[in-house]
Write a protein that holds these residues in place. Structure first.
Motif, PDB file in Angstrom:
ATOM      1  N   ALA A   1       0.820  -1.216   0.000  1.00  0.00           N
ATOM      2  CA  ALA A   1       0.000   0.000   0.000  1.00  0.00           C
ATOM      3  C   ALA A   1       0.853   1.265   0.000  1.00  0.00           C
ATOM      4  O   ALA A   1       0.340   2.346  -0.294  1.00  0.00           O
ATOM      5  CB  ALA A   1      -0.938  -0.001   1.200  1.00  0.00           C
ATOM      6  N   THR A   2       2.140   1.140   0.311  1.00  0.00           N
ATOM      7  CA  THR A   2       3.003   2.323   0.303  1.00  0.00           C
ATOM      8  C   THR A   2       3.161   2.903  -1.088  1.00  0.00           C
ATOM      9  O   THR A   2       3.627   4.039  -1.228  1.00  0.00           O
ATOM     10  CB  THR A   2       4.401   1.996   0.868  1.00  0.00           C
ATOM     11  OG1 THR A   2       5.021   0.976   0.079  1.00  0.00           O
ATOM     12  CG2 THR A   2       4.337   1.576   2.314  1.00  0.00           C
ATOM     13  N   VAL A   3       2.735   2.194  -2.106  1.00  0.00           N
ATOM     14  CA  VAL A   3       2.843   2.714  -3.466  1.00  0.00           C
ATOM     15  C   VAL A   3       1.868   3.870  -3.696  1.00  0.00           C
ATOM     16  O   VAL A   3       2.141   4.750  -4.520  1.00  0.00           O
ATOM     17  CB  VAL A   3       2.624   1.583  -4.501  1.00  0.00           C
ATOM     18  CG1 VAL A   3       1.178   1.208  -4.613  1.00  0.00           C
ATOM     19  CG2 VAL A   3       3.167   1.989  -5.848  1.00  0.00           C
ATOM     20  N   LEU A   4       0.773   3.932  -2.968  1.00  0.00           N
ATOM     21  CA  LEU A   4      -0.230   4.969  -3.210  1.00  0.00           C
ATOM     22  C   LEU A   4       0.302   6.384  -2.942  1.00  0.00           C
ATOM     23  O   LEU A   4       0.197   7.246  -3.818  1.00  0.00           O
ATOM     24  CB  LEU A   4      -1.492   4.675  -2.401  1.00  0.00           C
ATOM     25  CG  LEU A   4      -2.176   3.355  -2.760  1.00  0.00           C
ATOM     26  CD1 LEU A   4      -3.336   3.078  -1.829  1.00  0.00           C
ATOM     27  CD2 LEU A   4      -2.616   3.364  -4.199  1.00  0.00           C
ATOM     28  N   PRO A   5       0.874   6.688  -1.771  1.00  0.00           N
ATOM     29  CA  PRO A   5       1.438   8.035  -1.606  1.00  0.00           C
ATOM     30  C   PRO A   5       2.649   8.271  -2.504  1.00  0.00           C
ATOM     31  O   PRO A   5       2.921   9.411  -2.895  1.00  0.00           O
ATOM     32  CB  PRO A   5       1.801   8.124  -0.127  1.00  0.00           C
ATOM     33  CG  PRO A   5       1.765   6.750   0.398  1.00  0.00           C
ATOM     34  CD  PRO A   5       0.902   5.945  -0.513  1.00  0.00           C
ATOM     35  N   LEU A   6       3.367   7.210  -2.860  1.00  0.00           N
ATOM     36  CA  LEU A   6       4.509   7.385  -3.759  1.00  0.00           C
ATOM     37  C   LEU A   6       4.062   7.764  -5.169  1.00  0.00           C
ATOM     38  O   LEU A   6       4.751   8.515  -5.867  1.00  0.00           O
ATOM     39  CB  LEU A   6       5.362   6.123  -3.794  1.00  0.00           C
ATOM     40  CG  LEU A   6       6.148   5.842  -2.515  1.00  0.00           C
ATOM     41  CD1 LEU A   6       6.846   4.500  -2.606  1.00  0.00           C
ATOM     42  CD2 LEU A   6       7.143   6.938  -2.244  1.00  0.00           C
ATOM     43  N   ILE A   7       2.912   7.268  -5.597  1.00  0.00           N
ATOM     44  CA  ILE A   7       2.366   7.675  -6.897  1.00  0.00           C
ATOM     45  C   ILE A   7       2.043   9.162  -6.877  1.00  0.00           C
ATOM     46  O   ILE A   7       2.361   9.898  -7.813  1.00  0.00           O
ATOM     47  CB  ILE A   7       1.124   6.834  -7.256  1.00  0.00           C
ATOM     48  CG1 ILE A   7       1.524   5.406  -7.596  1.00  0.00           C
ATOM     49  CG2 ILE A   7       0.345   7.457  -8.407  1.00  0.00           C
ATOM     50  CD1 ILE A   7       0.353   4.459  -7.762  1.00  0.00           C
ATOM     51  N   PHE A   8       1.414   9.629  -5.787  1.00  0.00           N
ATOM     52  CA  PHE A   8       1.108  11.054  -5.666  1.00  0.00           C
ATOM     53  C   PHE A   8       2.388  11.885  -5.702  1.00  0.00           C
ATOM     54  O   PHE A   8       2.458  12.910  -6.388  1.00  0.00           O
ATOM     55  CB  PHE A   8       0.335  11.310  -4.366  1.00  0.00           C
ATOM     56  CG  PHE A   8       0.036  12.751  -4.125  1.00  0.00           C
ATOM     57  CD1 PHE A   8      -0.986  13.382  -4.819  1.00  0.00           C
ATOM     58  CD2 PHE A   8       0.776  13.486  -3.217  1.00  0.00           C
ATOM     59  CE1 PHE A   8      -1.267  14.718  -4.607  1.00  0.00           C
ATOM     60  CE2 PHE A   8       0.506  14.828  -3.007  1.00  0.00           C
ATOM     61  CZ  PHE A   8      -0.511  15.447  -3.698  1.00  0.00           C
ATOM     62  N   PHE A   9       3.410  11.440  -4.975  1.00  0.00           N
ATOM     63  CA  PHE A   9       4.681  12.161  -4.942  1.00  0.00           C
ATOM     64  C   PHE A   9       5.310  12.222  -6.337  1.00  0.00           C
ATOM     65  O   PHE A   9       5.790  13.279  -6.771  1.00  0.00           O
ATOM     66  CB  PHE A   9       5.632  11.463  -3.958  1.00  0.00           C
ATOM     67  CG  PHE A   9       7.000  12.064  -3.906  1.00  0.00           C
ATOM     68  CD1 PHE A   9       7.214  13.274  -3.273  1.00  0.00           C
ATOM     69  CD2 PHE A   9       8.072  11.429  -4.493  1.00  0.00           C
ATOM     70  CE1 PHE A   9       8.483  13.838  -3.221  1.00  0.00           C
ATOM     71  CE2 PHE A   9       9.333  11.976  -4.452  1.00  0.00           C
ATOM     72  CZ  PHE A   9       9.540  13.186  -3.810  1.00  0.00           C
ATOM     73  N   THR A  10       5.281  11.110  -7.047  1.00  0.00           N
ATOM     74  CA  THR A  10       5.849  11.067  -8.394  1.00  0.00           C
ATOM     75  C   THR A  10       5.090  11.985  -9.349  1.00  0.00           C
ATOM     76  O   THR A  10       5.698  12.694 -10.159  1.00  0.00           O
ATOM     77  CB  THR A  10       5.836   9.620  -8.928  1.00  0.00           C
ATOM     78  OG1 THR A  10       6.533   8.784  -8.009  1.00  0.00           O
ATOM     79  CG2 THR A  10       6.488   9.532 -10.286  1.00  0.00           C
ATOM     80  N   LEU A  11       3.770  11.991  -9.248  1.00  0.00           N
ATOM     81  CA  LEU A  11       2.978  12.887 -10.086  1.00  0.00           C
ATOM     82  C   LEU A  11       3.274  14.350  -9.760  1.00  0.00           C
ATOM     83  O   LEU A  11       3.352  15.193 -10.669  1.00  0.00           O
ATOM     84  CB  LEU A  11       1.488  12.587  -9.921  1.00  0.00           C
ATOM     85  CG  LEU A  11       1.001  11.286 -10.537  1.00  0.00           C
ATOM     86  CD1 LEU A  11      -0.459  11.030 -10.172  1.00  0.00           C
ATOM     87  CD2 LEU A  11       1.185  11.308 -12.038  1.00  0.00           C
ATOM     88  N   CYS A  12       3.437  14.667  -8.476  1.00  0.00           N
ATOM     89  CA  CYS A  12       3.779  16.043  -8.093  1.00  0.00           C
ATOM     90  C   CYS A  12       5.110  16.457  -8.697  1.00  0.00           C
ATOM     91  O   CYS A  12       5.246  17.573  -9.212  1.00  0.00           O
ATOM     92  CB  CYS A  12       3.836  16.174  -6.570  1.00  0.00           C
ATOM     93  SG  CYS A  12       2.229  16.232  -5.778  1.00  0.00           S
ATOM     94  N   LEU A  13       6.103  15.590  -8.630  1.00  0.00           N
ATOM     95  CA  LEU A  13       7.401  15.923  -9.220  1.00  0.00           C
ATOM     96  C   LEU A  13       7.314  16.073 -10.734  1.00  0.00           C
ATOM     97  O   LEU A  13       7.940  16.964 -11.319  1.00  0.00           O
ATOM     98  CB  LEU A  13       8.432  14.852  -8.860  1.00  0.00           C
ATOM     99  CG  LEU A  13       8.967  14.888  -7.448  1.00  0.00           C
ATOM    100  CD1 LEU A  13      10.020  13.804  -7.259  1.00  0.00           C
ATOM    101  CD2 LEU A  13       9.546  16.242  -7.099  1.00  0.00           C
ATOM    102  N   THR A  14       6.525  15.227 -11.368  1.00  0.00           N
ATOM    103  CA  THR A  14       6.369  15.314 -12.820  1.00  0.00           C
ATOM    104  C   THR A  14       5.720  16.638 -13.222  1.00  0.00           C
ATOM    105  O   THR A  14       6.186  17.311 -14.150  1.00  0.00           O
ATOM    106  CB  THR A  14       5.531  14.129 -13.328  1.00  0.00           C
ATOM    107  OG1 THR A  14       6.167  12.911 -12.921  1.00  0.00           O
ATOM    108  CG2 THR A  14       5.403  14.161 -14.838  1.00  0.00           C
ATOM    109  N   PHE A  15       4.662  17.012 -12.510  1.00  0.00           N
ATOM    110  CA  PHE A  15       4.027  18.296 -12.806  1.00  0.00           C
ATOM    111  C   PHE A  15       4.952  19.461 -12.460  1.00  0.00           C
ATOM    112  O   PHE A  15       4.897  20.512 -13.108  1.00  0.00           O
ATOM    113  CB  PHE A  15       2.691  18.428 -12.066  1.00  0.00           C
ATOM    114  CG  PHE A  15       1.582  17.684 -12.736  1.00  0.00           C
ATOM    115  CD1 PHE A  15       1.057  18.126 -13.936  1.00  0.00           C
ATOM    116  CD2 PHE A  15       1.071  16.522 -12.172  1.00  0.00           C
ATOM    117  CE1 PHE A  15       0.031  17.437 -14.563  1.00  0.00           C
ATOM    118  CE2 PHE A  15       0.049  15.827 -12.786  1.00  0.00           C
ATOM    119  CZ  PHE A  15      -0.472  16.290 -13.992  1.00  0.00           C
ATOM    120  N   GLY A  16       5.792  19.286 -11.444  1.00  0.00           N
ATOM    121  CA  GLY A  16       6.765  20.321 -11.117  1.00  0.00           C
ATOM    122  C   GLY A  16       7.762  20.536 -12.245  1.00  0.00           C
ATOM    123  O   GLY A  16       8.092  21.675 -12.588  1.00  0.00           O
TER     124      GLY A  16
END
Length: 127
Positions: A30-45
């Motif tokens: 389940a730790t993948v869920l916040p990591l997906i959000f983090f990765t998307l934030c960096l991508t949009f950044g």
């Protein structure tokens, strides 16, 4: 031909809660869920950095939101938990022999954490 029905074992949706090994496994996955959000934030950044200064400032203000900071802290904790479970499995998956002797599991795990600390320090120094 028989009219007997085959036995189908009932499987509840919470089957994994009955054993500690499976609970830890499910939390790790389940730790993948916040990591997906983090990765998307960096991508949009990165995308906003390419677009221009106004988009970059908008992304920075979004990242300063307390909810986003909390999710990123959860992502960091999940990432560290994921790394810890991976590092603890490493000596069992790939035992290392030096001079014909099996290297102690604790040495392998501590070496991996030391490598993480050194790489993190180098990146912090460069940034």
């Amino acid at each position: 031909m028989s009219n007997r029905k085959p036995y189908v074992r009932e499987m509840k949706r919470t089957w994994w809660k009955d054993h500690p090994f499976y609970r830890i496994y499910m939390v790790r996955e389940a730790t993948v869920l916040p990591l997906i959000f983090f990765t998307l934030c960096l991508t949009f950044g990165l995308g906003s950095l390419v677009v221009g200064e106004a988009a970059w400032n908008g992304w920075l203000s979004f990242m300063a939101n307390p909810v986003v900071i909390a999710i990123n802290i959860v992502a960091l904790a999940g990432s560290l938990f994921h790394a810890q479970t991976f590092f603890s499995m490493m000596p069992q998956v790939m035992p290392i022999r030096i001079g014909g002797k099996l290297l102690d599991k604790k040495v392998i795990v501590l070496t991996q954490w030391a490598a993480v600390a050194v790489i993190s320090a180098v990146i912090l120094f460069l940034v």
